[in-house]
Design a protein around this motif. Sequence first.
Motif, short mmCIF file in Angstrom:
data_model
loop_
_atom_site.label_atom_id
_atom_site.label_comp_id
_atom_site.label_asym_id
_atom_site.label_seq_id
_atom_site.Cartn_x
_atom_site.Cartn_y
_atom_site.Cartn_z
N GLN A 121 0.89 -1.17 0.00
CA GLN A 121 0.00 0.00 0.00
C GLN A 121 0.92 1.22 0.00
OE1 GLN A 121 -2.11 0.78 3.64
NE2 GLN A 121 -3.79 1.84 2.61
N THR A 165 -8.26 2.10 6.17
CA THR A 165 -8.34 0.63 6.24
C THR A 165 -8.99 0.01 5.00
OG1 THR A 165 -10.21 1.05 7.73
CG2 THR A 165 -8.18 0.30 8.74
N GLU A 182 -17.07 6.04 13.47
CA GLU A 182 -15.77 6.41 14.05
C GLU A 182 -15.97 7.53 15.07
OE1 GLU A 182 -12.81 4.69 13.46
OE2 GLU A 182 -14.37 3.44 12.60
N ASN A 212 -15.82 -1.42 17.91
CA ASN A 212 -15.28 -2.19 16.79
C ASN A 212 -13.83 -2.56 17.08
OD1 ASN A 212 -14.56 -3.18 14.25
ND2 ASN A 212 -14.19 -1.11 13.43
C1 UD1 Z 1 -9.77 1.23 13.32
C2 UD1 Z 1 -11.29 1.21 13.02
C3 UD1 Z 1 -12.05 1.48 14.31
C4 UD1 Z 1 -11.66 0.47 15.35
C5 UD1 Z 1 -10.17 0.49 15.58
C6 UD1 Z 1 -9.77 -0.64 16.50
C7 UD1 Z 1 -11.55 2.02 10.73
C8 UD1 Z 1 -11.91 3.16 9.88
N1 UD1 Z 1 -11.59 2.22 12.03
O1 UD1 Z 1 -9.47 2.57 13.71
O2 UD1 Z 1 -13.46 1.40 14.04
O3 UD1 Z 1 -12.38 0.75 16.56
O4 UD1 Z 1 -9.47 0.30 14.33
O5 UD1 Z 1 -8.43 -0.52 16.87
O6 UD1 Z 1 -11.25 0.96 10.22
N2 UD1 Z 1 -3.80 0.21 8.22
C9 UD1 Z 1 -3.18 0.00 7.02
N3 UD1 Z 1 -3.29 0.97 6.04
C10 UD1 Z 1 -4.01 2.10 6.24
C11 UD1 Z 1 -4.63 2.30 7.48
C12 UD1 Z 1 -4.52 1.34 8.45
O7 UD1 Z 1 -2.53 -1.04 6.80
O8 UD1 Z 1 -4.07 2.90 5.32
C13 UD1 Z 1 -3.68 -0.82 9.26
C14 UD1 Z 1 -2.86 -0.33 10.43
O9 UD1 Z 1 -1.51 -0.76 10.32
C15 UD1 Z 1 -3.54 -0.99 11.61
C16 UD1 Z 1 -4.98 -1.18 11.16
O10 UD1 Z 1 -4.97 -1.08 9.76
O11 UD1 Z 1 -2.99 -2.26 11.87
C17 UD1 Z 1 -5.94 -0.19 11.79
O12 UD1 Z 1 -5.60 1.13 11.42
P1 UD1 Z 1 -5.65 2.33 12.43
O13 UD1 Z 1 -5.19 3.54 11.72
O14 UD1 Z 1 -5.01 1.97 13.70
O15 UD1 Z 1 -7.23 2.46 12.62
P2 UD1 Z 1 -7.97 3.14 13.84
O16 UD1 Z 1 -8.07 4.60 13.57
O17 UD1 Z 1 -7.39 2.73 15.12
#
Ligand code: UD1
Length: 452
Positions: free
Chosen positions: A78, A84, A159, A174
């Motif tokens: 990515q 996500t 969110e 979530n």
């Molecule tokens: C996400 C969820 C939220 C949940 C929380 C739990 C979404 C929009 N929100 O929020 O509802 O309560 O997790 O911890 O999904 N990642 C990627 N690429 C990206 C973005 C994220 O690989 O572009 C991966 C990150 O490395 C991580 C995971 O996805 O392992 C979650 O991403 P993060 O940015 O932590 O999401 P939260 O804002 O915490």
Amino acid sequence: MSKPTSLALVLAAGQGTRMKSDQPKVLHEVAGQPMLVHVMESARESGLSDAALVMAPGMDAVKTIAQDIYPESRTFIQEKQLGTAHAVLAARQVLDGFSGNVIILYGDTPLIRPQTISFILGAIESGADLAVLGFEARNPTGYGRLITDASGALCAVREEKDASTEERGITLCNSGIFAFKGAILLGLLDKIGTDNANNEYYLTDAVELARQDGLKAAIVQCAEEEVMGVNSKVQLAAAEAELQERLRIQMMEDGVTLIAPETVFLSKDTKLGKDVVVEQNVVFGTGVTVEEGARIRAFSYLEGAHVGKGAIVGPYARLRPGADLGSEVRIGNFVEVKNARLEDGAKANHLAYVGDAHVGANANIGAGTITCNYDGFEKHRTEIGQGAFVGSNTALVAPVKIGDGVYIGSGSVISKDVPADALVVTRGPLEQRDGWAAKVRARRARDQGNKK
Ligand code: UD1
Ligand code: MG
């Protein structure tokens, strides 16, 4: 047609800025293994035969680790972290035309159990089109909230930043982990936009979109501890503590006695047999197996070692990689063993270094014995025959072979092979001068008297 396999899609592209580290976040370790290994092994143990990984550019080490566990796994880059849903879409190639189930896991959520993965996939198998893993949060701040209708059915995930005050009062959150019927996933993802407070592509929007399409979304719940995400070193330590607790309980349930469990540190792969007793303050690095009935005494440190049945190790022993102890072996205080096999009943009870060696059955290694295995350039082996007696403070200058039943006098330096059953001793002759010490003391006393 055979049932299509299910796929674990692990998201690991997050940069982990809050870890303040040069290493990719998912490579930080808990219980001796990178977080990513925990997640992928849970996926494998739950029966998922296939996996794919989404990572950021420059994370080649992450790819290598993933392929150790799932050799067939595909990795996707990515380029920019736009959310996500965007991360899942990076794996479009593997999702396109895929008709099995897809479970989305996070590389920084290492405590997820195989049973929970099976449970959420079970919700899909029993008719849901998608399922979200939720939990009751003690403090929901920062998490997406699960919005349900009057009948308790899941309508949306909101969110924190986009939630109303009323929605923020919801404590059912979530975890981020979702399962989807593969056939509907891409269709939903392609409809997701960035109309939210973060201008990101939210995977969570898939829930509302699915509902609009008349699809069924289920909620599966687990304990908050299991979906603890790691974003900082403080959270890494919290995950470690939680996992240690889990591993200790598992050990005790399997018949191991931990006298003070809170002081024993285990690795994910530590194997302790029935009736093993572990005393206080013992550390198990990776790759340790201890057979039934052995006792690991206080303050010992073991890694990459095998301890045979009924052996006793410590207190204060160090077993380094390649230490291989037969049954009833005794390794006592301040003894270090590395890359050495000790056959059944061999003993090294005090203050010794046994490295790059083979020690025969029932041999006795006296206090202070050192295998001098390194000549400054290379490592060499020491062979000690069965039943040999190595007197205290012996230096065995490797390469050297001590035959069966040999007796080595204390304080010897052995630099050539010794045939079976011989006595060897290397010592300067003992010199004795009768009355010498008394004379010296008397002279000193006289001299001091004269000074006064
Ligand atoms: C996400 C969820 C939220 C949940 C929380 C739990 C979404 C929009 N929100 O929020 O509802 O309560 O997790 O911890 O999904 N990642 C990627 N690429 C990206 C973005 C994220 O690989 O572009 C991966 C990150 O490395 C991580 C995971 O996805 O392992 C979650 O991403 P993060 O940015 O932590 O999401 P939260 O804002 O915490
Ligand atoms: Mg997060």
